[in-house]
Design an enzyme around this catalytic site. Sequence first.
Site, short mmCIF file in Angstrom:
data_model
loop_
_atom_site.label_atom_id
_atom_site.label_comp_id
_atom_site.label_asym_id
_atom_site.label_seq_id
_atom_site.Cartn_x
_atom_site.Cartn_y
_atom_site.Cartn_z
CB ALA C 237 -6.87 118.27 1.83
CB ALA C 258 -0.45 117.03 9.51
CG HIS C 259 -2.65 113.90 6.21
ND1 HIS C 259 -1.29 114.11 6.36
CD2 HIS C 259 -2.83 112.57 6.37
CE1 HIS C 259 -0.70 112.96 6.57
NE2 HIS C 259 -1.60 112.00 6.59
CG ASN C 260 -6.50 112.10 7.62
OD1 ASN C 260 -7.24 112.60 6.78
ND2 ASN C 260 -5.77 111.04 7.38
#
Lengths: 360, 360, 360
Positions: C237, C258-260
């Site tokens: 997320a 991974a995130h973002n």
Amino acid sequence: MPTIAEIAEALQAEAAGNLSIEVDRASEPGTAGPRDLALALAPAWAETLARGTARAAVLWPGADWRALGLQAAVFAPRGRLALAGLTQLLDESPYPAGVHPSAIIDPTARLGRNVGIGPLSVVGPGAVIGDGTRLGPHVTVGTDARIGPQGLLHAGARIGRRVRIGARVVVQPNAVIGGDGFSFVTREPAYVEIARETLGRGEVPVPADPTWHRIHSLGGVAIGDDVEVGSSATIDAGTIRPTSIGDGTKIDNLVMVAHNVVIGRHCLLCGQAAVAGSSVLGDRVVLGGRAGVGDNLTVGNDAVLTANTAALSNVPAGRVMMGYPATRMDVQIESYKALRRLPRLLRDLAAGVPKPRKDE
Amino acid sequence: MPTIAEIAEALQAEAAGNLSIEVDRASEPGTAGPRDLALALAPAWAETLARGTARAAVLWPGADWRALGLQAAVFAPRGRLALAGLTQLLDESPYPAGVHPSAIIDPTARLGRNVGIGPLSVVGPGAVIGDGTRLGPHVTVGTDARIGPQGLLHAGARIGRRVRIGARVVVQPNAVIGGDGFSFVTREPAYVEIARETLGRGEVPVPADPTWHRIHSLGGVAIGDDVEVGSSATIDAGTIRPTSIGDGTKIDNLVMVAHNVVIGRHCLLCGQAAVAGSSVLGDRVVLGGRAGVGDNLTVGNDAVLTANTAALSNVPAGRVMMGYPATRMDVQIESYKALRRLPRLLRDLAAGVPKPRKDE
Amino acid sequence: MPTIAEIAEALQAEAAGNLSIEVDRASEPGTAGPRDLALALAPAWAETLARGTARAAVLWPGADWRALGLQAAVFAPRGRLALAGLTQLLDESPYPAGVHPSAIIDPTARLGRNVGIGPLSVVGPGAVIGDGTRLGPHVTVGTDARIGPQGLLHAGARIGRRVRIGARVVVQPNAVIGGDGFSFVTREPAYVEIARETLGRGEVPVPADPTWHRIHSLGGVAIGDDVEVGSSATIDAGTIRPTSIGDGTKIDNLVMVAHNVVIGRHCLLCGQAAVAGSSVLGDRVVLGGRAGVGDNLTVGNDAVLTANTAALSNVPAGRVMMGYPATRMDVQIESYKALRRLPRLLRDLAAGVPKPRKDE
């Protein structure tokens, strides 16, 4: 709990002292208590042994057990082999026989004798589970899957449709056997292939239709006897014939075996190793940790890829490979050493020094 | 929903303007609405802020909040630290207290106060779960496992037999803690070791009996306080003593920690990193993404392995390593640069040019 | 079971011979029986075809089907594309419509028409599942997640809170979408960053407070249409905005996003590939097996990272990269070749030989 005599018999090893001493578990020498079996498999452990209070120990051949303060000893000529026998003896089956009332077994599935199905596991239509095989909680067995006898499937293992698994196979938690292969095709020749051919020098044409069309995986997976599959490892289904793993091959955690791969017998695939689509590995091949084999390659019998090695072309039988791209290990090491000397060589040549110094 | 005053207090930060404004959530500056708290943690975000309609924002120290068109502002001297406090404030516990009726709790398991057990989770015999710990759906807690207070175990987490977990530990979905170690032995000395010794130059003898005998994992896993374990990461059980993770260590997705490994406190193991069997990491060690540590090695306190680095030998304390095999970062970068100049050097030497040009 | 005429129509391909022959499944030529459709997509398969007993086959354009002993043939100008259509035609939906009585559906969740929810799956509060989407057993759909129509979620897939998924998305077993990002911060500037800046030459100060503070992930994940996510892949997320995957992108097993991260349309991320935090990939990017992209980087449209490549800096559009650190493929290959010649160069220079020999 076993006695020293029983342990010695199970290990086919010699023993000495009070053979009727019972032990509860194996321990490291320094922390072993009176009901522990201390493991001191080499002379280096002798000193540590004195710190614990074990009465019995597994010792290296020729050890003077009385001088070590013990009342009994088992002698292990090959320590790790003894450890295999010993830990097996002291382990207990993690799951009982019987079907837990919360498990969902399709009426058309067939379970052998003495099978155990853990809480909230699901066995699908037409599945067959062999005698003595035990499933932990939350295991999924897909439609028409067949699992041999005396197997062990841990929590969260996913066995897909049409997967065939032999006898005495161990599947660790959350391993996935029989997911769909990663196989897609564009309408036009894929620009990836064009890029490969030109080594990236040419222009890569943007495709008019970049849609990836899915090739479905109908072939399932065929796994031999005595195989182990590690936690969260994935073995994809083949396209029209099964992806295949030979007898006695051991696969570690987070390893990826892609669709249509064929792996021989008694191979070792260490943690995070990967074999890309349609490659073929012989018998007794060892892939070290995170070693990788590209797609559509062959790796001969007894070849070894050291940790982190990435094979981009075929590997002959018996070859030990290292590096990226994979190269014969001795050649690779020579290259690494030379590379370390290169910065000084460049400086020396720039300064007009005629010969490189013989450093390192 | 918190007011600006409450947010400033929680972050121990200064605030200005209308401190009674309430916000529903944090947003990027350009898309923030009137009930959002815009995050503009550096001057570079000033322009973007104008595109949104936020009334309140978290700003860099010294920012002119009125000129930015805001009615209130919180000032964050260290932006990412503020982000930690802020996101914690705005997050809610994902799982309620109480045992879902579909969960299967063994009668011999003990649950603390205010524990939450999600739908279809399984807690095995003798397991203990501390006060306030919450389990999502589909979690498995094995026989005799002990989980400390205030923990959070997400969907599909697998906690094996005899695993010990401290306080405030977060386990992401499908992580596996306590699967069996990858530990096998042949009757004869393993040909892999022979191959290693000869660097692949000699003949590798084909073993008379290539069978891999399994060393069982009886040691479990011991995890300290405030540890986080990422999605689909795997931490294997030790052979006779526990695999061990120190307090405050954070482990990312798809990381592999092998059997018998000991990891210190406050380490970071980034995505797909791996530590092979029996290696020991000190405190505050950082493994970048996909960094790897070979088996039976030690890595000293505060050592850093940059992304993709593979350590094949011990790493001293405080050392920053790069490459495969891992080398001191500055040495490795010098090697890479020299390698880029090598093709020209070879051409120059072949052409009789006396000195390499000073390019790059 | 389809006839040859129906298969030809589905593939938009020409056919010849007895078009009313029915086939049960596709097979490799050498093992195909009378009710199998042999796949001989290139002349190389002609000989093998004679070993089987197929009456019908898919052949390369211009093949003489009568001479090959067949009664019917379909001609596939682009073999793998035909395989896509054919395997789709012969595959069946793995999960039926309807909610299995053992599934736990929150009363506030909304299911579309013709949805299938497998045994022991959990659909959380506020979740929405589109028409025709099928969930296998043991699937978790989190609070307020939205899944589009005609999707397929296999056993053990974990869909987190607030995840948005488009139409026709396939999620393979044990994939995790929407786990928390790996995002932590220390009170003081992180020593890792200091180490990076000094390239490991300087002293790394031991932090007074090494505690890692957690940045919570509130942004969820947004996945477009026609995406596929592989077995045990993980997509984290975002922090305050969603991690995003564009339409038509295919993600293989054990891949980490991974995130973002923002990934464009029609990308391919092959097995074990990884994209670190906040990086942005354009459209039609290909990451080969285990290729990696560092954090906070951009990769342009149509870029290709070959297997095992690790990008440590931005990659321009259309560039084909190789190696670690990633370099233009042709430059990297030149470096590898030069490195192989380096040991001899060093020996020659040490021996006073003026020019390197032109070997290899």
